[in-house]
Write a protein that holds these residues in place. Structure first.
Motif, PDB file in Angstrom:
ATOM      1  N   GLU A  52       4.165   5.376   3.962  1.00 56.91           N
ATOM      2  CA  GLU A  52       3.775   6.596   3.251  1.00 56.91           C
ATOM      3  C   GLU A  52       5.001   7.415   2.873  1.00 56.91           C
ATOM      4  OE1 GLU A  52       2.554   5.185   6.007  1.00 56.91           O
ATOM      5  OE2 GLU A  52       1.035   6.512   6.859  1.00 56.91           O
ATOM      6  N   SER A  53       5.883   7.658   3.868  1.00 56.62           N
ATOM      7  CA  SER A  53       7.032   8.539   3.603  1.00 56.62           C
ATOM      8  C   SER A  53       7.939   7.912   2.561  1.00 56.62           C
ATOM      9  CB  SER A  53       7.806   8.803   4.900  1.00 56.62           C
ATOM     10  OG  SER A  53       8.444   7.630   5.350  1.00 56.62           O
ATOM     11  N   VAL A  54       8.104   6.581   2.612  1.00 60.54           N
ATOM     12  CA  VAL A  54       8.973   5.894   1.658  1.00 60.54           C
ATOM     13  C   VAL A  54       8.404   6.001   0.242  1.00 60.54           C
ATOM     14  CG1 VAL A  54       9.769   3.616   0.944  1.00 60.54           C
ATOM     15  CG2 VAL A  54      10.003   4.329   3.328  1.00 60.54           C
ATOM     16  N   VAL A  55       7.101   5.745   0.092  1.00 56.50           N
ATOM     17  CA  VAL A  55       6.477   5.806  -1.239  1.00 56.50           C
ATOM     18  C   VAL A  55       6.555   7.232  -1.789  1.00 56.50           C
ATOM     19  CG1 VAL A  55       4.270   5.662  -2.449  1.00 56.50           C
ATOM     20  CG2 VAL A  55       4.978   3.809  -0.939  1.00 56.50           C
ATOM     21  N   LEU A  56       6.265   8.223  -0.933  1.00 52.07           N
ATOM     22  CA  LEU A  56       6.334   9.621  -1.388  1.00 52.07           C
ATOM     23  C   LEU A  56       7.755   9.978  -1.821  1.00 52.07           C
ATOM     24  CD1 LEU A  56       4.047  11.308   1.295  1.00 52.07           C
ATOM     25  CD2 LEU A  56       3.596  11.214  -1.170  1.00 52.07           C
ATOM     26  N   ARG A  65      -9.894  -1.595   5.883  1.00 51.59           N
ATOM     27  CA  ARG A  65      -9.514  -0.305   5.299  1.00 51.59           C
ATOM     28  C   ARG A  65      -8.017  -0.055   5.490  1.00 51.59           C
ATOM     29  NH1 ARG A  65     -12.725   4.160   5.424  1.00 51.59           N
ATOM     30  NH2 ARG A  65     -11.598   5.045   7.189  1.00 51.59           N
ATOM     31  N   GLN A  66      -7.545  -0.264   6.725  1.00 55.68           N
ATOM     32  CA  GLN A  66      -6.131   0.001   7.010  1.00 55.68           C
ATOM     33  C   GLN A  66      -5.225  -0.930   6.205  1.00 55.68           C
ATOM     34  OE1 GLN A  66      -4.975   2.453   8.711  1.00 55.68           O
ATOM     35  NE2 GLN A  66      -6.544   3.112  10.171  1.00 55.68           N
ATOM     36  N   ARG A  67      -5.608  -2.218   6.149  1.00 54.08           N
ATOM     37  CA  ARG A  67      -4.794  -3.173   5.396  1.00 54.08           C
ATOM     38  C   ARG A  67      -4.813  -2.843   3.911  1.00 54.08           C
ATOM     39  NH1 ARG A  67      -3.259  -7.738   8.072  1.00 54.08           N
ATOM     40  NH2 ARG A  67      -4.193  -8.083  10.136  1.00 54.08           N
ATOM     41  N   SER A  68      -5.952  -2.352   3.420  1.00 52.66           N
ATOM     42  CA  SER A  68      -6.044  -2.001   1.999  1.00 52.66           C
ATOM     43  C   SER A  68      -5.103  -0.841   1.685  1.00 52.66           C
ATOM     44  CB  SER A  68      -7.477  -1.602   1.644  1.00 52.66           C
ATOM     45  OG  SER A  68      -8.374  -2.641   1.956  1.00 52.66           O
ATOM     46  N   VAL A  69      -5.073   0.144   2.573  1.00 55.28           N
ATOM     47  CA  VAL A  69      -4.209   1.307   2.359  1.00 55.28           C
ATOM     48  C   VAL A  69      -2.748   0.870   2.305  1.00 55.28           C
ATOM     49  CG1 VAL A  69      -3.278   3.377   3.485  1.00 55.28           C
ATOM     50  CG2 VAL A  69      -5.743   3.036   3.336  1.00 55.28           C
ATOM     51  N   ILE A  70      -2.317   0.131   3.316  1.00 60.98           N
ATOM     52  CA  ILE A  70      -0.905  -0.256   3.385  1.00 60.98           C
ATOM     53  C   ILE A  70      -0.587  -1.222   2.253  1.00 60.98           C
ATOM     54  CG2 ILE A  70      -1.136  -2.213   4.979  1.00 60.98           C
ATOM     55  CD1 ILE A  70       1.328   0.470   5.807  1.00 60.98           C
ATOM     56  N   GLY A  71      -1.570  -2.082   1.908  1.00 62.10           N
ATOM     57  CA  GLY A  71      -1.372  -3.019   0.797  1.00 62.10           C
ATOM     58  C   GLY A  71      -1.211  -2.290  -0.525  1.00 62.10           C
ATOM     59  N   ALA A  72      -2.020  -1.250  -0.729  1.00 62.15           N
ATOM     60  CA  ALA A  72      -1.942  -0.482  -1.980  1.00 62.15           C
ATOM     61  C   ALA A  72      -0.607   0.259  -2.061  1.00 62.15           C
ATOM     62  CB  ALA A  72      -3.102   0.504  -2.062  1.00 62.15           C
ATOM     63  N   LEU A  73      -0.193   0.845  -0.930  1.00 65.51           N
ATOM     64  CA  LEU A  73       1.080   1.580  -0.924  1.00 65.51           C
ATOM     65  C   LEU A  73       2.250   0.629  -1.174  1.00 65.51           C
ATOM     66  CD1 LEU A  73       0.471   4.023   2.075  1.00 65.51           C
ATOM     67  CD2 LEU A  73       0.674   4.640  -0.351  1.00 65.51           C
ATOM     68  N   LEU A 109       2.415  -0.268  -4.835  1.00 68.70           N
ATOM     69  CA  LEU A 109       3.047   0.820  -5.585  1.00 68.70           C
ATOM     70  C   LEU A 109       4.562   0.826  -5.335  1.00 68.70           C
ATOM     71  CD1 LEU A 109       3.211   3.437  -7.196  1.00 68.70           C
ATOM     72  CD2 LEU A 109       2.259   4.667  -5.243  1.00 68.70           C
ATOM     73  N   ARG A 110       4.960   0.660  -4.068  1.00 72.32           N
ATOM     74  CA  ARG A 110       6.391   0.649  -3.725  1.00 72.32           C
ATOM     75  C   ARG A 110       7.144  -0.427  -4.513  1.00 72.32           C
ATOM     76  NH1 ARG A 110       9.832  -2.281  -0.475  1.00 72.32           N
ATOM     77  NH2 ARG A 110       8.180  -3.740   0.121  1.00 72.32           N
ATOM     78  N   ARG A 111       6.567  -1.637  -4.537  1.00 75.08           N
ATOM     79  CA  ARG A 111       7.255  -2.744  -5.213  1.00 75.08           C
ATOM     80  C   ARG A 111       7.325  -2.503  -6.723  1.00 75.08           C
ATOM     81  NH1 ARG A 111       7.580  -7.634  -1.793  1.00 75.08           N
ATOM     82  NH2 ARG A 111       6.648  -7.104   0.215  1.00 75.08           N
ATOM     83  N   GLN A 112       6.250  -1.913  -7.289  1.00 75.09           N
ATOM     84  CA  GLN A 112       6.271  -1.643  -8.732  1.00 75.09           C
ATOM     85  C   GLN A 112       7.333  -0.596  -9.062  1.00 75.09           C
ATOM     86  OE1 GLN A 112       4.611  -3.317 -11.078  1.00 75.09           O
ATOM     87  NE2 GLN A 112       3.791  -4.628  -9.455  1.00 75.09           N
TER      88      GLN A 112
END
Lengths: 416, 416
Positions: free
Chosen positions: B268-272, B398-406, B409-412
């Motif tokens: 989270e902190s890295v993506v933000l 749910r947890q895997r989806s959240v981290i997977g989505a983040l 986004l990070r990789r993009q």
């Protein structure tokens, strides 16, 4: 029966991970009437792990080992158990196949070293995995002619808890042979402090101290409230259950409105059930809680038939557009919370609207940061609101706001 | 120099309090270059406490004991130390006076049993209290002719920490004579299994096993990914830091795109931070994650300047109204996720839109439930999507989806 615990992992000794596993296991063992007199943390070193297992087995009747079951070079629990049992490790084809299938299901290639997790000490029986890849082990050990047992479970908390409840505790009861059955019931309370409850229950606690059975214990669960646990021991489950409900009723009368559920109930599950029973649906508007309220409700399986959704935003302009006028007031007051609740109900087409908004207020005399969180509820023709003054850090305030909002809704639903 | 830890208190074994003290002490010992190889929890029983102290002293050069220094009948640490030292306890008038003064200052009568806290084993020196009533103790012990030392500190965390930093660590350094410093760096990775990383790092791990310094360890953190921890030991911090960054670079090259941060970084902190650095704001649309994505991002203090909000709903009719056409498609496919991301960006007036939707698909051959979660990202002129096949329980997915989505986004965001 004495059941000691060994937690394996250098990261525990280095304090990179706090060993919460042995605490949780200790709590379960106590509730089930087993003594746990020594709990040890040991690093990823084969000799020291073997020594720790031997020592624990020498003094206890059973030993529960957490961690060191992974696939990498520093996971040594399997080898250590084989050494203590004086047997070899052999590949269990069933486990190996299951691990292969798991990787296949994820569409990922399986690194070969994963199969080390399918190695089982001769004479041990397997606790199948339902969540991860590393299975647990039940290992009978004969030490100086005495029959003991060592259980190995993963260090990942939810995998450990699943195996303990599903396999380890039942196996311990079977081995203990104690005729006595231990049954406990946990009363979930919210809204009063531990000392406050202790005062209200004081006469009953004195009485229980005299009779000695059932026993009563308070378990503080942070912002989740205080658990009051009654544990009854009897020759058979029927008698234990009678004893339990008899005393439970008396505790409930004293705890009154602060009681929100029993055992595995959570504030979320209770609120969802109440709404479902009355055929109501819920729509949320979250500012202060940033989605946490929705996240905690949707964590309950089957929440979707009650929860329509949540509109999460801290930005007043957006709130105006998404929730309608009134939710736009810059001030984070109860009026705003009420308007947001009405807006959420409209926007999400639900029968009930719940809103949480607020912000930090100037530090009090003690210098501690305090936040004023406003909760709004649109229920039937009524719009009710309340304001909570919450001390503490960012996350504490979010968590307290969520549980506070849910309890506010719960109490309003109790009204005729 | 080996320094082991014994935490005293039945409440620790019963899980009523989690033993965070020994974790914190372990962290400090490592940072100061001392080895801590065994940490034990023992209950309030004199024989067992004495045995625990003797065993710890037999193997370690020094032992730090937390807890059991209070005034009540179940505080046994002082008696146990006297037994291990083979000496008597004597009242220390200075401590006794200080305790009396403390109560006087608070205008409270002093229960006599408080003076037990002024009892000191002959030959021990006192660590004065600055916060509470129970002083600490530095106790030289000769065991089988070897000179060892036992430190006793209170179980109250802030009192324990104060005494450790003020007296225990300096005393240990004085005794050890060696000035080794230990420095750790944790590389946070996501997207590969522990075994997969182990295979990619295998040659480097072999090399490290030969040189012995720094050491490398994997810490599985469930759905948060795998931590790779390097720990270097050297005469001074500068040398340790050099050694660390030198090997860290080699690990990073092998871990490549899976590395998302260091030490206290979270996904989270890295993506933000990435979004903030590029002056981008984020809007979310959540179906599968039910608000958890927003909740995890807003848990990071200061997220509000990047995250505009989240629209949480599983209901297609609502999604149509709130997110616009396209998000209405009944099928939970990538096209829907893409349309939801575009809708979230519009509805929440953000520069980036991220959406997570999906549902469970028929159980696979293994019978395990599998969910297909689709992630949509509206970034600049592009709409990119992906689909994750996730096995496991409701909350895991749910947890895997959240981290997977983040992570998606990070990789993009890494792309030019």
């Amino acid at each position: 029966m004495r059941v000691d615990v060994v937690a394996v992992g250098t990261e525990l000794l280095l304090g990179q991970i706090v060993d919460t596993n042995s605490s949780w296991i200790g709590e379960q063992l106590a509730a089930h009437g087993f003594d746990s007199l020594l709990q040890t943390k040991v690093g990823d070193n084969l000799d020291r792990v073997v020594t720790a297992f031997r020592r624990a087995l020498a003094e206890a009747d059973a030993v529960i080992v957490c961690g060191g079951l992974g696939p990498t070079h520093d996971d040594l629990t399997r080898q250590a158990i084989a050494a203590v049992m004086g047997v070899d490790l052999a590949l269990d084809d069933e486990i190996a196949d299951r691990i292969r299938e798991l990787f296949a299901a994820r569409g990922r290639p399986m690194p070969e070293n994963n199969l080390t997790q399918a190695m089982v000490p001769a004479g041990a029986s397997v606790i199948p995995q339902t969540r991860g890849t590393a299975p647990g082990l039940i290992c009978p050990v004969t030490l100086d002619g005495a029959a003991k047992v060592l259980y190995a479970v993963p260090g990942v908390p939810h995998e450990m808890k699943d195996m303990l409840e599903r396999a380890v505790l039942p196996d311990l009861h079977a081995r203990s042979g104690e005729a006595a059955v231990i049954v406990s019931r946990t009363l979930r309370t919210w809204g009063d402090s531990e000392s406050g409850l202790a005062e209200r229950l004081a006469p009953l606690i004195d009485e229980l101290d005299r009779v000695g059975n059932p026993t009563l214990a308070f378990l503080a669960s942070g912002w989740e409230g205080i658990k009051v646990r009654l544990t009854a021991k009897a020759a058979d489950s029927a008698t234990a259950a009678d004893l339990l409900s008899q005393w439970s009723t008396r505790v409930e009368d004293l705890v009154a409105g602060n009681l929100f559920g029993y055992d595995d109930d959570t504030m979320e599950s209770v609120v969802l059930d109440r709404l479902r029973d009355r055929g109501l649906t819920l729509g949320l508007a979250e500012s202060a809680t940033g989605g946490l309220l929705a996240a905690r409700l949707t964590a309950v399986a089957g929440a979707d038939d009650v929860l329509r959704g949540s509109i999460v935003s801290h930005e007043t302009g957006l709130r105006q557009r998404l929730l309608g006028a009134g939710a736009t007031v810059g001030v984070e007051d109860e009026q705003t919370a009420g308007a947001m609740a009405v807006g959420a109900r409209r926007a999400l087409d639900s029968s009930v609207g719940l809103a949480v908004t607020g912000g930090s207020v100037p530090a009090d005399q003690t210098g501690a940061a305090v936040s004023a969180v406003c909760i709004g509820l649109a229920l039937g023709d009524a719009v009710v609101t309340t304001r909570l003054l919450l001390p503490g850090q960012h996350d504490q305030i979010r968590q307290r706001s969520v549980i506070g909002a849910l309890d506010f809704l719960r109490r309003q639903l109790l009204r005729p």
